[in-house]
Each structure stands twice: as structure tokens, then as C-alpha cells.
Motif scaffolding. Structure first.
Motif: not given
Lengths: 424, 415
Positions: B392-404
Motif C-alpha cells: 500500500f506504500q507503493r500502490y496507495p489507494i487513498d490518493g488520486d485514482g479514477y472515481l467513476i
């Protein structure tokens, strides 16, 4: 060497199991003979609500602790609710069989049905009702089931929105007390275990679980409604579902029916796939299948197609069933039989499938059925038997549902609320 | 434990991978073509999938009906599927029929592509596309890929579009087949109670004359986009929310950790289940991975029939769980539970030739070689609290992603 055992245990449990040495797992099913058909008229959906909440709180565990306990042994477990039974299934490594049985006994025998969990389950079921409206195929399946089976067997596991709202903890406790006891339980198992050890475990954990007398084996009458009903809905494709009465699992012509379904829909060379899809290009999905409640049977034909092809697809489906009386060859029949036999052999390599077959045997025949005998019955089917079957099961009174934007020729249009959920 | 695998490459480049399973009574065989939607050009969107259908429509030796008859005579459990990066054809039969099964499959890999059947099959595929438009899940998933991989072949549906499929010609299909079904772009996989030497001899006999490819095509690694988008579809009742984040591909050493992380967050008995589903916010909330060899996504998904405020509340709940798992280490017991379940699954799947076939396909395509059940178990055992934290440090899921959002609500607000 496989060893098949069938016995009624002192607790009242009807047990059938097959030891298969060399397997790496054990599949076990706890079937309670209480399904949607057994629900009180004013509490439709209660069988599923019981199943959704039964493991969310017990005398010893809360829901999360129970789930954690299952995960500690790496069990793959689940369940289903059907027309005449509810079942809890589990796949586990042999060394964890005892713990798996203990945990099942814990929630099947000692659920507490916490109020807050019931409230959530009702809300989620309501949302699943809405989701069903977005799943055209499942919705058509629900509609034809209601129409073809009638009041009891035609019920859907999600119940009805109006009855769901009225179900409370007392309803759940009352229905659970009435239907969950050892005399209504059928347990089947397959895989790597010792039968006597399994018997001992079941007696240890389920001994004294309510009435031991057998119950829940009654037949429900089918009240077949031979009508064509169209349900308007905005869809890209029209769903077509057709039903007519077929043979019971215990009927003499059941094996003929199996072969007939193989001829219609057993593989890509089957008639429906060949004629409706491959020659005419009318559909992507087309199928024929059978269902067997205890003591009865129903044949279904289904397809989905773009609306302007609905009528021709409907006619082609029925024509292909009729045509089996006209030009069926021995070669075609043999192919269908060989296909069914080979699949029985192939799926014998799956432990879970073996357990499932035993469970169906117990449900319909009250005993395990010999696999070789089943195969022999399929191999004994002749072309004339198919003709006789079709004569005995005429298609002059069909139950038909269409769902989509186009009214099928000769259909009456249902009230707008007949899909049972919000309108789209 | 003895290595159950036999690996062999024919002179023309066709790979053969065999797993000997002495304790079963059946065998499964499949041809993997390393081709899928990502190998297409825009005007041919859907050609890989169309070709899969056409491989069942006739060869020099068999017409479409004979192919079907021959499969069914064997009592085969058979099918084919096309994905973004592969096409796979398989059959599972009693072990005595394995040669006949491979023969039918091998014949299909050299299809005649008859013109008349091409026209009929086009209708079938257009029906398949129509069917997918009636499913909110399909519509949502297609929209998610379209936005995340915008401008890349991974952004269009495997089925293609009405217009690209409608305009496709038989000659275009033929040319695509010539390029993508070359011997050295394919693998024959067999799992079951079989003699490896005999399988290799069968492969030589049936496939030895296939030609290798003229050119090697390189796959372009996609750019994974971030942003906000919605597609309002009034006729659906459920609104689907998807939050997407970059993740490692299937051949990354962190792959097993990524799977475990997804399971802890959004599998059975997961954080999503207890904190979202069991709170009544959604009948279904999950975390799953979309992974290819060179890239991957972590997708957080849920649906609801609630109004816009309810959708926002559900999205907040997803965000909260994503934030928590990124900021705080998971508990050791959460990791252990996932391992325990995987152990059972692998043991059970190891009994079935069909499941082994699919696992081998995945390993061969993404990792270059098959892994034994023990090797797969070792990868599972290597997952730890720290490896999940590192993931989760390398591939965080609490930042910018795509929200759809896809469904009846105007959510998210993209203005």
C-alpha cells in the motif's frame, strides 16, 4: 477404493457419504428440508433471511468471530435457499473436518438472530430486489418460475417487498424452531475421511437437535398457469422464457428427459444451439433445462434476442422441440448420451461435485443411487423413448414470459408492477 | 516432490506444457493464443473475440457442425474465451479421449473462416454486445476501462463496438489470424492423467507444420489515468461506484501480496463486508484486481439504489476503509486468514485437471513457466503484514485514482 454409506443416525440426521481415499479435501453439505415453499404466506422471504442472519450471532460467537473461526481452518463455506430446502456447504482440508462440523452445529443449532443484523438483512434484501430489476435474465427466470409453479413452488427466495417489511426477530425464531431440527436434516459428504469418525462427529455435535422424526419430505403441488404474459421493460434484448411440465426425478422417464435436454441443449451440436444460434444467428444465449422439485418436473426453454427477432426466436425454439419427434437419428441420440456419460465421469474428479450428486440422490430417492446404474439408464434410452416422452409431455399448453420492449404475438401485457420491484 | 511438468518447444516455436496428474481419471487440454483486445487497432476493435467465435465455424477438414459434433461425441466440457491479452480454447474429457480432444482443438486453430458463416456469426456477436448493454455491471466495467486506459487498446471492450464489429470483413479477420495465431505465439497446455511423451508426439504430428510468425509485435504499456467521470443510464436502478488505482501486474513479485490485500479489504469476511455491507450501505462491496502481465489496477466497487446523498455516503465508506488500510498496518490474523483460505483453494483446485489447466495458462502467460501447487503455496506463505504495508506504500489507494459512477444518479459531479 470408494466406500458409500447411507444411514439414519440416532439424532435423526439422514446421512449419505462417500469416502474417496487420496482426495485432498472433504466436501460436506448440511441440507435443511425447509425452503421457500415452506414459508408462511405472510412471511415470504423468511427462509433466505434466516440463512442471511443465522451465522451473524450464536450463543458462543458474534458474526465476525464465527467467520474468523471458519477462516482459521481455511474453510470455503456458503449456502443457498431453494424451493424445498436450504443448504450450508463447506469444503475443508481433512484435518479440519471436526472443527467445520462443530462450527456448523454452532450456528445451525444456536443462532441468536440479533435484531440489528435482521434489520440490515431486510434492508440488503430490499436492495437486492432493486438489483434484480437490473438483471434481465434473472428477472425473467423469477417471472417464469412464479407463473409455471404457482403459489408454493413458484416463490422467489427474495420474498416480496411488502412481506419483508413485516418480518421481525420473532418470525425468524418461530420459523427456525419449526424447520431447523435433525429430523429435517440431510447431510452428505465426499472426500478423504473415515465414515465412522464422521458419524461420531455428527452425533456429538447434532445429537439432541430437536425432533428426530423425519419431516419436510412432503410434495408441493404445481399449479401450472398456461398463459403468455409480456412484461414491459426498457431493454436492448428481449428475454423469452417458456415452460411446460416434465418428468419428476423419480419418474420412469426422467432419464429420457435428461437425454432429451441433452439433444436440445447439451452442447454446441445440440438442436437449439445449432438452429437458433449457429444457422440463424438469432441469439447469443439460448438454452433448455429441467428442474425437479420433489415429485414433479418442469422443462424450460430460454433465449434473449433483440426485440424485432423475438417472434421468430420464439417459434424456432418450439419448432426444435417438436422436430425431435420427426427426424431424430440414432447417431444424434448416441452423441447426447455419450456426452452425458462422459460428463458424469469427468466431474467425478471434483470432490464437491460428488457431494452434490449424493445430496440430490438423498433429496429425491432417500438413498444414494449407484453411478453405474444411472449411466446404464441413460445408455438404455432409444429414439422411440424420446418420441414417447414428447407425446406424454405435450406443448399445447405452455407458460410463457417475455420481458422487454416488444409484446410477443398472442401475449397479454402484465400490469406495470408485475416484476415486483421499482419501475425503470 | 517430483516436478510434474514437462516443457517442450516444437521447432516452429509452439510451446507445449504438460502436467502429469496420476490420481485423476480425466484430462484437460487447451491452446493459448497470446493475443487479445490490446493487440488490436481501433478500427478492428473486437477482432480477437470475433476470431475466437470463427475458430468454431469450420476448418479445411470440418464444417462448424462437425466441430460441434466432434466435441460433443467426446463428452467434452469445452469452451473458449477472449480477454484483453489472451485467447484460450479448451476441452476437458475422460483421459482416454485426450488425443481426440487435442486433435479437434488443433484443427480449429487453423480455421477456414467461411464467408457465409462469417455473416451469421456477426449477428450472434451483435446480440452478445446487446446483451452486455443490459447489464449494469458490464456497462460500468466497460466505462471504467474506457476512461482509465483512454487512448490505449485496453480502453475498448473485448467484444468491440457495434460499428467496428459491423464493419469487420472476412479478409481483415484472416490477416489478423495469420499474424496472431503463428506457432511461436501459441502454447498447448495439457493437464491430467497423460503420458507426456505421447502428448509431445501428438503435438508434433498435429501442429508441427504450423508456421512461425514473420514479425514480433511489441505491446505498449498503457498510461493509467486518473480523474472523475460519470455515465448516467436512467434505465438502471442501481448506481455503481468504482474507484480505481494503479497496481502491479501479474508478473510482479508483489502479485500474491496484492491478491491478499484485495481479499483483506474486499473479499469474504473482509473489512468491506463488515463495515459496508453489514452496515446496510450496499448489498455488494468488493475489492478486486484487474491484472495483466505489465500493469494492473486495484478496483474498489460497490452499488446502491440510494439517492445522490446515499451514493456519496457509500463512497465515503469506501474511502474510509481505503484510507485506514493505507495508513495502518493490517492485523496478523487478517493475513493468516487469507493464507488459510488460499491453502484450501489450492489443494482442491489441484485435484481437477480443468483448474490446473487454467492455473498453468496463467503462469505460462504471465510468469513464463508453470508453478506447482507447492510453489504457489510458498508464494502465499511469503505474504506478511509488512509486505501488505509495503504494497500500500507503493500502490496507495487513498490518493488520486479514477472515481467513476454509472447508473441513474448524476454522481460523481464532474463539473
Amino acid at each position: 477404493m470408494e466406500k458409500v454409506t447411507h444411514e439414519t443416525l440416532p439424532s435423526g440426521i439422514d446421512l449419505a457419504c462417500v469416502e474417496i481415499p487420496g482426495r485432498h479435501a472433504v466436501a460436506i453439505e448440511f441440507r435443511i428440508l425447509a425452503g421457500t415453499a415452506h414459508e408462511p404466506d405472510d412471511a415470504l422471504g423468511i427462509a433466505r433471511l434466516i440463512q442471511e442472519t443465522i451465522d451473524l450471532g450464536t450463543e458462543k460467537y458474534d458474526g465476525r468471530a464465527l467467520s474468523d473461526a471458519f477462516d482459521e481452518i481455511g474453510a470455503s463455506h456458503g449456502g443457498w435457499v431453494g424451493r424445498e430446502a436450504s443448504a450450508y456447504t463447506c469444503l475443508v482440508l481433512p484435518e479440519f473436518l471436526e472443527r467445520a462440523i462443530e462450527l456448523h452445529a454452532e450456528f445451525i443449532r444456536r443462532p441468536t438472530f440479533p435484531d440489528d443484523k435482521i434489520e440490515v438483512a431486510v434492508e440488503l434484501t430490499r436492495q437486492e430486489w432493486t438489483a434484480l430489476q437490473d438483471d434481465a435474465h434473472s428477472l425473467a427466470d423469477k417471472l417464469i418460475g412464479t407463473q409455471a409453479y404457482g403459489k408454493y413452488l413458484g416463490r422467489h427466495s427474495l420474498g416480496e417487498p411488502e412481506s419483508l417489511d413485516k418480518i421481525d426477530r420473532k418470525h425468524l425464531l418461530d420459523h427456525w424452531s419449526e424447520t431447523y431440527h435433525a429430523g429435517r436434516m440431510q447431510v452428505t459428504a465426499a472426500g478423504a475421511f473415515d465414515t465412522q469418525h464422521l458419524v461420531d462427529l455428527l452425533e456429538t455435535h447434532f445429537g439432541g437437535f430437536g425432533a428426530t422424526e423425519t419431516a419436510g419430505r412432503e410434495h408441493f403441488d404445481v399449479t401450472f398457469d398456461a398463459v403468455r404474459v409480456h412484461h414491459n421493460k426498457e431493454l436492448e434484448q428481449q428475454q423469452i422464457a417458456i415452460a411446460f411440465p416434465g418428468a419428476a426425478r423419480t419418474g420412469e422417464d426422467y432419464h429420457v428427459q435428461r437425454v432429451m435436454l441433452g439433444l436440445l441443449s447439451g452442447g454446441m451440436s445440440s438442436r437449439l444451439f445449432t438452429e437458433v444460434r449457429e444457422k440463424l444467428g438469432l441469439v447469443y444465449w439460448v438454452s433448455a433445462w429441467g428442474e425437479c422439485p420433489r415429485g414433479s418436473g418442469m422443462i424450460f426453454l430460454g433465449a434473449s434476442t433483440t426485440p424485432d427477432r423475438c417472434d421468430v426466436t420464439y417459434r424456432t425454439l418450439l419448432r426444435e422441440v417438436d422436430r425431435l419427434s420427426e427426424d431424430l437419428t440414432k447417431e444424434e441420440l448416441d452423441r447426447a448420451v455419450n456426452g452425458l456419460v462422459a460428463k458424469i465421469e469427468t466431474q467425478g474428479d471434483i470432490t464437491r461435485a460428488r457431494c452434490g450428486q449424493l445430496a440430490e440422490d438423498l433429496f429425491h430417492f432417500h438413498k444414494p443411487m449407484d453411478r453405474k446404474e444411472k449411466i446404464a439408464k441413460l445408455q438404455a434410452v432409444r429414439v422411440d423413448d424420446i418420441h414417447s416422452y414428447l407425446d406424454a409431455h405435450p406443448r399445447d399448453a405452455l407458460s410463457v414470459v417475455t420481458l422487454g420492449p416488444r409484446v410477443l404475438e398472442g401475449s397479454k401485457v402484465a400490469e406495470t408492477s408485475s416484476t415486483g420491484g421499482p419501475q425503470s | 516432490m517430483n516436478d510434474p511438468y514437462t516443457l517442450h518447444t516444437l521447432e516452429n516455436g509452439l510451446r507445449v506444457v504438460i502436467e502429469h496428474m496420476p490420481d485423476v481419471n480425466s484430462a484437460a487440454a487447451g491452446f493459448l493464443s497470446h493475443t487479445g483486445a490490446r493487440d488490436e487497432v481501433p478500427e478492428l476493435a473486437g477482432v480477437s473475440h470475433f476470431l475466437e467465435h470463427m475458430c468454431f465455424k469450420g476448418t479445411e477438414k470440418r464444417d462448424w457442425h462437425q466441430i460441434s459434433v466432434d466435441f460433443d461425441k467426446l463428452g467434452s466440457i469445452y469452451n473458449a474465451f477472449t480477454s484483453a491479452d489472451r485467447t484460450f480454447y479448451f476441452g476437458w474429457v475422460p483421459m482416454a479421449s485426450v488425443r481426440d480432444q487435442i486433435e479437434v482443438l488443433a484443427d480449429m486453430m487453423r480455421p477456414a473462416l467461411p464467408e457465409a458463416d462469417f455473416a451469421t456469426e456477426k449477428k450472434v456477436i451483435l446480440e452478445e454486445i446487446a446483451m452486455s448493454k443490459d447489464s449494469v455491471d458490464h456497462v460500468a466495467f466497460d466505462f471504467v476501462l474506457e476512461r482509465i486506459f483512454e487512448g490505449h487498446a485496453l480502453g475498448w471492450p473485448v467484444l468491440g463496438y457495434d460499428n467496428t464489429v459491423g464493419d469487420l470483413t472476412r479478409d481483415q479477420l484472416h490477416a489478423y489470424h495469420q499474424e496472431r495465431y503463428a506457432a511461436d505465439n501459441m502454447t498447448l497446455i495439457v493437464a491430467g492423467n497423460v503420458d507426456p511423451g505421447r502428448i509431445i508426439a501428438i503435438a508434433e504430428e498435429l501442429c508441427g507444420h504450423w508456421k512461425p510468425g514473420q514479425k514480433k509485435s511489441e505491446r505498449k504499456v498503457p498510461e493509467i489515468r486518473s480523474g472523475i467521470a460519470n455515465r448516467v443510464v436512467d434505465r438502471f436502478n442501481q448506481h455503481v461506484i468504482v474507484m480505481s488505482f494503479p497496481a502491479p501486474g501479474a508478473n510482479d513479485p508483489m502479485h500474491e501480496t496484492a491478491e491478499a490485500a484485495a481479499s483483506i479489504l474486499g473479499g469474504g469476511n473482509s473489512r468491506f463486508y463488515w463495515n459496508i455491507v453489514q452496515k446496510g450501505l450496499s448489498p455488494s462491496a468488493s475489492c478486486f484486481r484487474f491484472d495483466l502481465a505489465d500493469c494492473g489496477l486495484t478496483l474498489l466497487c460497490a452499488q446502491t439504489d440510494a439517492d445522490v446523498d446515499g451514493v456519496e455516503k457509500l463512497a465515503d465508506a469506501l474511502r474510509k476503509e481505503a484510507h485506514d488500510i493505507c495508513q495502518n498496518k493490517v492485523r496478523p490474523e487478517e493475513v493468516q486468514r487469507v493464507k488459510n483460505k488460499r491453502r484450501t483453494t489450492l489443494a482442491v483446485e489441484g485435484e481437477s485437471p480443468y483448474h490446473r489447466l487454467v492455473q498453468i495458462m496463467d503462469d505460462v502467460d504471465y510468469r513464463g513457466a508453470p508453478r506447482t501447487v507447492d510453489q504457489r503455496l510458498a508464494a502465499v506463505e511469503a505474504v506478511s503484514v509488512d509486505s501488505v504495508a509495503e504494497f500500500f506504500q507503493r500502490y496507495p489507494i487513498d490518493g488520486d485514482g479514477y472515481l467513476i459512477g454509472v447508473g441513474p444518479r448524476e454522481w460523481p459531479n464532474c463539473k
